[in-house]
Enzyme design. Structure first.
Site, PDB file in Angstrom:
ATOM      1  N   VAL A   1     -24.461 -31.775 -10.238  1.00  0.00           N
ATOM      2  CA  VAL A   1     -23.529 -32.798 -10.723  1.00  0.00           C
ATOM      3  C   VAL A   1     -22.342 -32.654  -9.776  1.00  0.00           C
ATOM      4  CG1 VAL A   1     -22.132 -33.633 -12.644  1.00  0.00           C
ATOM      5  CG2 VAL A   1     -24.391 -32.607 -13.082  1.00  0.00           C
ATOM      6  N   PRO A   2     -22.308 -33.470  -8.717  1.00  0.00           N
ATOM      7  CA  PRO A   2     -21.516 -33.170  -7.516  1.00  0.00           C
ATOM      8  C   PRO A   2     -20.010 -33.422  -7.618  1.00  0.00           C
ATOM      9  CG  PRO A   2     -22.625 -35.255  -7.244  1.00  0.00           C
ATOM     10  CD  PRO A   2     -23.092 -34.697  -8.568  1.00  0.00           C
ATOM     11  N   CYS A   3     -19.341 -32.590  -8.383  1.00  0.00           N
ATOM     12  CA  CYS A   3     -17.887 -32.713  -8.485  1.00  0.00           C
ATOM     13  C   CYS A   3     -17.210 -32.377  -7.158  1.00  0.00           C
ATOM     14  CB  CYS A   3     -17.339 -31.864  -9.625  1.00  0.00           C
ATOM     15  SG  CYS A   3     -17.825 -30.137  -9.591  1.00  0.00           S
ATOM     16  N   HIS A   4     -17.922 -31.713  -6.252  1.00  0.00           N
ATOM     17  CA  HIS A   4     -17.350 -31.421  -4.933  1.00  0.00           C
ATOM     18  C   HIS A   4     -17.147 -32.702  -4.121  1.00  0.00           C
ATOM     19  CE1 HIS A   4     -21.743 -31.372  -4.286  1.00  0.00           C
ATOM     20  NE2 HIS A   4     -21.474 -31.802  -3.057  1.00  0.00           N
ATOM     21  N   ARG A   5     -17.783 -33.795  -4.523  1.00  0.00           N
ATOM     22  CA  ARG A   5     -17.653 -35.064  -3.805  1.00  0.00           C
ATOM     23  C   ARG A   5     -16.422 -35.861  -4.232  1.00  0.00           C
ATOM     24  NH1 ARG A   5     -24.016 -36.604  -4.473  1.00  0.00           N
ATOM     25  NH2 ARG A   5     -24.806 -34.922  -3.149  1.00  0.00           N
TER      26      ARG A   5
END
Length: 177
Positions: free
Chosen positions: A141-145
């Site tokens: 769940v790409p919160c780094h994006r």
């Protein structure tokens, strides 16, 4: 159940057992958690604010074979989407924000404001930031994006260096930051 980019969020039900597997990665150790149905409930960095979810979990690598393979492929640069059942625990707003994260394509970024707009709540950029901060399934769940309005890197559970690494990995060699 919501499905985007292959990853699927399922509704959380009462869970009798949580399973845990510790995994080394290029950005440091990761803690994987799954419920008794095999759905991923956590992908955490040591020290992550939701690491308490791992307390009392039973060590067993079996439920994580598929996700471990997919993570290895991701870090090797050959996987751009994940096909993993997800069951993150959070409020309805948090879950909605996390579902928006699943819509951000590999190699792209969005701002907190853009996520708030996509949720139909243009004034909720801070709330989106708080939801990102509580995301229990990092990387997949790409919160780094998600980046700041001015294009700057902002906080990340694994640290700014890990966020930069992931964004650079996804940019396929052209450094984003």
């Amino acid at each position: 159940m919501t499905e985007t980019n292959g990853a699927r969020m399922t509704e959380m039900t009462e869970v009798a057992t949580t399973y845990r597997h510790d995994l080394d990665s290029p950005i440091g150790p990761l803690v994987l958690l799954a419920d008794s149905d095999g759905a991923l409930t956590g992908l955490l960095y040591p020290g992550h604010r939701t690491i308490a979810l791992a307390e009392g979990a039973v060590a067993d690598p079996a439920p994580f074979r598929d996700v471990q393979t997919q993570l290895e492929e991701y870090f090797a640069g050959v996987r751009t989407t994940f096909d993993v059942r997800l069951a993150p625990v959070g409020t309805s707003f948090q879950r909605a924000a996390w579902e928006q994260l699943l819509l951000i394509p590999f190699g792209e970024t969005r701002t907190y404001g853009q996520i708030a707009d996509a949720l139909g709540q243009p004034g909720a950029a801070r709330a989106v930031g708080l939801a990102n901060n509580r995301n229990p399934i990092s990387i997949i769940v790409p919160c780094h994006r998600v980046i700041g309005a001015g294009g700057n890197l902002t906080g990340y559970g694994g640290g700014i260096d890990a966020k930069k690494f992931l964004l650079d990995l996804e940019s396929r060699g052209s450094t984003l930051f």
